[in-house]
Write an enzyme that holds these catalytic residues in place. Structure first.
Site, short mmCIF file in Angstrom:
data_model
loop_
_atom_site.label_atom_id
_atom_site.label_comp_id
_atom_site.label_asym_id
_atom_site.label_seq_id
_atom_site.Cartn_x
_atom_site.Cartn_y
_atom_site.Cartn_z
N GLU A 127 0.86 -1.18 0.00
CA GLU A 127 0.00 0.00 0.00
C GLU A 127 0.90 1.23 0.00
OE1 GLU A 127 -0.95 -2.55 2.42
OE2 GLU A 127 -2.13 -3.29 0.76
N CYS A 146 -5.32 5.76 5.47
CA CYS A 146 -5.11 4.65 4.55
C CYS A 146 -6.47 4.09 4.13
CB CYS A 146 -4.27 3.57 5.24
SG CYS A 146 -3.98 2.09 4.25
N CYS A 201 -5.94 0.22 6.05
CA CYS A 201 -5.81 0.17 7.53
C CYS A 201 -6.76 1.16 8.18
CB CYS A 201 -4.37 0.48 7.93
SG CYS A 201 -3.13 -0.44 7.02
N HIS A 214 -6.77 2.77 12.55
CA HIS A 214 -6.54 4.17 12.89
C HIS A 214 -7.74 4.76 13.62
CE1 HIS A 214 -2.65 4.73 11.05
NE2 HIS A 214 -3.07 4.10 9.97
N ARG A 272 -0.08 -4.89 10.92
CA ARG A 272 1.32 -4.68 10.58
C ARG A 272 2.18 -4.36 11.78
NH1 ARG A 272 -1.92 -3.40 6.51
NH2 ARG A 272 -1.27 -3.89 4.39
N SER A 279 4.65 0.89 9.83
CA SER A 279 5.60 1.00 8.73
C SER A 279 6.57 2.15 8.91
CB SER A 279 4.85 1.14 7.39
OG SER A 279 4.18 -0.07 7.07
N CYS A 333 3.05 -0.65 4.53
CA CYS A 333 1.90 0.20 4.21
C CYS A 333 2.37 1.64 4.23
CB CYS A 333 0.76 0.00 5.20
SG CYS A 333 -0.72 0.94 4.73
N CYS A 340 -0.10 4.53 5.14
CA CYS A 340 -0.21 4.94 6.54
C CYS A 340 0.95 5.85 6.94
CB CYS A 340 -0.19 3.71 7.46
SG CYS A 340 -1.71 2.75 7.44
#
Length: 568
Positions: A13, A60, A63, A67, A480, A503, A547, A550
């Protein structure tokens, strides 16, 4: 010496550039560069804290719910709000379903093609594929005719010359070692997982109103009506639907995902010795049981340092800081000093892309990611961190699952600290999570049937009841890894808001001390058979499930404004 630059890294992503220096057939150095800017923290300033989660989940498109959850937890922490048990259970169900969906999709659709040669599957013997499938699983879709049908579809697809999602693969690369029959099996399950993922996210539609970007989170609980005998809201019918979807998920995970991961892990056993470098792992902890006590978390909090599985270190978020010495940001004062997220700043300082990175001994900036550190140390977060911390903490179900897999593969626990170990850990926690989801649903159903229908606490919803200033932090274990939202509230408005996402931890550039992030470290010593086709780099990077959406957000190499947003 050879230079490898993969830009962009696909099957993730967002946008990511990886550059590596290859010497004597191995990666000698590596740089991870996030090539987009995220200004979400700036967008949230001066807004009502109760609205923050609606904006934060737009970090995102994948995700989303994680969040939203971290955001409401941050505001609740700042205001001293304790949510009802039913709200906690619903949140667990939404977040846990996200794990199932994310982990299965990651293995099949984002990562499997690093290990599975799609074109090789066209040469497979469907009868032998059927024998292989039935030897590792009771999954019913395993007949010779079934695999003949899959192969026929694949041959027609390849024959067009338009490979679609399979285009630009390194097919025929010597690093692919699966037999054609195993490749055909994996391609079949790739296609089946596309159908499966469509069904499992319906749980989010029932509990969250939609997927992505669920609508039922609220500071103080959930904006969801529990009404067992009503035609609307969370009722007996929707409970039964969720129960069926979880049962189907358990079957797919047990009979498809776990056997496939075990098959791939056995075929690529040498990859349990690749990607081991960082050795520091961190978990915020998540998913409490009926007591709501953090000590009962399915994912216990803690840290492992220096690969020491004999000790779990404690966690204090006050020791978390972010540095920007090699990032496209600047801090007021000293750019080489770290800032705790409550004091964090988001001040872009874009200097233009400067690859190849020739002079990183100074303070050259090369990424839109900051460099989070715990007590000055780089950390790896994610499924592997969670499994290792739980294993080191002697959590019975994790020890049993890990030891069972290691026994099958004749490996030791330390072997999990690797590229293949991340894949195995992600699969194991997927399997371990399903019974917990069924248990949380059972408790929620019991509460509903007994008349316990409370899903929110609105006592502190009125801003007049808030303190003049407050600080809060919302932790969540996203698929993640460790996700944290920090909020500072002053005069009923958001004064500062910072997201530190998985990430960003894993993909960070070097810090002021020159310490690499987890991706950069993990790539060191990775064997490279052909620098022109660096599938080995993709294997290790994809094992983290990056990701970047994010972590970072807008990229404009020409300068100036890319987009203007007007709030009315």
């Amino acid at each position: 010496m050879a230079r490898i630059a993969i830009d962009p890294i696909t099957r993730i992503e967002g946008h990511l550039r990886i550059e590596a220096e290859v010497t004597s057939g191995k990666v000698a150095d590596a740089w991870s560069s996030g090539t987009m800017f995220r200004g979400l923290e700036m967008i949230l300033r001066e807004r009502d804290p109760r609205d923050a989660w609606m904006f934060a989940q737009r970090a995102c498109g994948v995700c989303t719910t994680v969040h939203a959850l971290a955001s409401v937890r941050a505001v609740e922490n700042a205001l001293g709000i304790v949510i009802p048990e039913n709200a906690r259970l619903v949140r667990n169900l939404i977040a846990g379903t996200q794990f199932l969906h994310d982990h299965v999709i990651h293995f099949y659709h984002l990562h499997a093609l690093d290990w599975v040669d799609v074109v090789s599957a066209t040469k497979a013997d469907p009868a032998k594929t059927s024998t292989l499938a039935q030897s590792i699983s009771a999954w019913p879709k395993s007949s010779t005719d079934y695999f003949k049908g899959i192969q026929s579809r694949l041959n027609a697809f390849v024959g067009t010359g338009q490979l679609g999602p399979f285009a630009n693969g390194y097919w025929g690369h010597p690093a692919y070692t699966l037999e054609p029959e195993a490749n055909l099996l994996a391609v079949a399950h790739y296609l089946e997982a596309l159908e499966w993922q469509r069904d499992i996210v319906r749980i989010h539609a029932v509990l969250g109103g939609k997927n992505p970007h669920p609508q039922t989170y609220a500071v103080g609980g959930m904006a969801l009506r529990m009404a067992p005998d009503s035609p609307t809201g969370l009722n007996s019918t929707s409970m039964a639907q969720i129960k069926t979807m979880l049962a189907n998920a358990r079957t797919f995970v047990d009979q498809v995902l776990i056997p496939d991961v075990t098959l791939v892990a056995g075929a690529y056993k040498s990859w349990f010795s690749v990607g081991k470098r960082i050795g520091n792992y961190m978990v915020y902890g998540d998913f409490t049981d009926q007591t709501g006590d953090a000590k009962t978390n399915m994912f216990p909090a803690g840290r492992i340092l220096g690969r020491n599985l004999g000790r779990v270190e404690s966690l204090d978020h006050q020791k978390i800081s972010e540095t920007v010495a090699h990032s496209y940001y600047e801090y007021e004062g000293d750019d080489t000093a770290g800032k705790h997220p409550w004091k964090g700043e988001t001040n872009p300082k874009y200097q233009g892309p400067n690859p190849p990175f020739e002079t990183l001994e100074g303070f050259d900036r090369y990424s839109w990611l900051k460099a989070p550190r715990y007590d000055g140390q780089a950390m790896e977060v994610g499924p592997l961190a969670r499994v290792l911390v739980a294993y080191a903490a002697k959590q019975a179900e994790v020890v049993k699952a890990v030891d069972g897999l290691l026994s099958k593969l004749s490996l030791q626990p330390a072997d999990l600290m690797s590229t293949m170990g991340r894949i195995a850990a992600r699969a194991l926690e997927t399997q371990l999570l399903v019974p917990h989801l069924e248990s949380w649903l059972g408790t929620l159903e019991k509460n509903m049937n007994s008349g316990n229908l409370a899903v929110a606490d609105s006592k502190k919803w009125n801003p007049d009841s808030w303190p003049k200033e407050a600080e809060g932090v919302g932790f969540e274990e996203a698929p993640r890894g460790a996700l944290g939202h920090w909020v500072v509230i002053k005069d009923k408005k958001i004064a500062n808001y910072q997201l530190v996402v998985p990430s960003t931890w894993n993909g960070s550039p070097r810090d002021a001390k020159g310490q690499r992030g987890a991706w950069e470290e993990a790539l060191l010593e990775t064997p490279i058979a052909d620098p022109e086709k660096p599938v080995e780099v993709l294997r290790t990077v994809h094992s983290f499930d990056p990701c970047m959406a994010c972590a970072v957000h807008v990229y404009d190499p020409a300068g100036g404004s890319s987009v203007q947003v007007r709030v009315v």
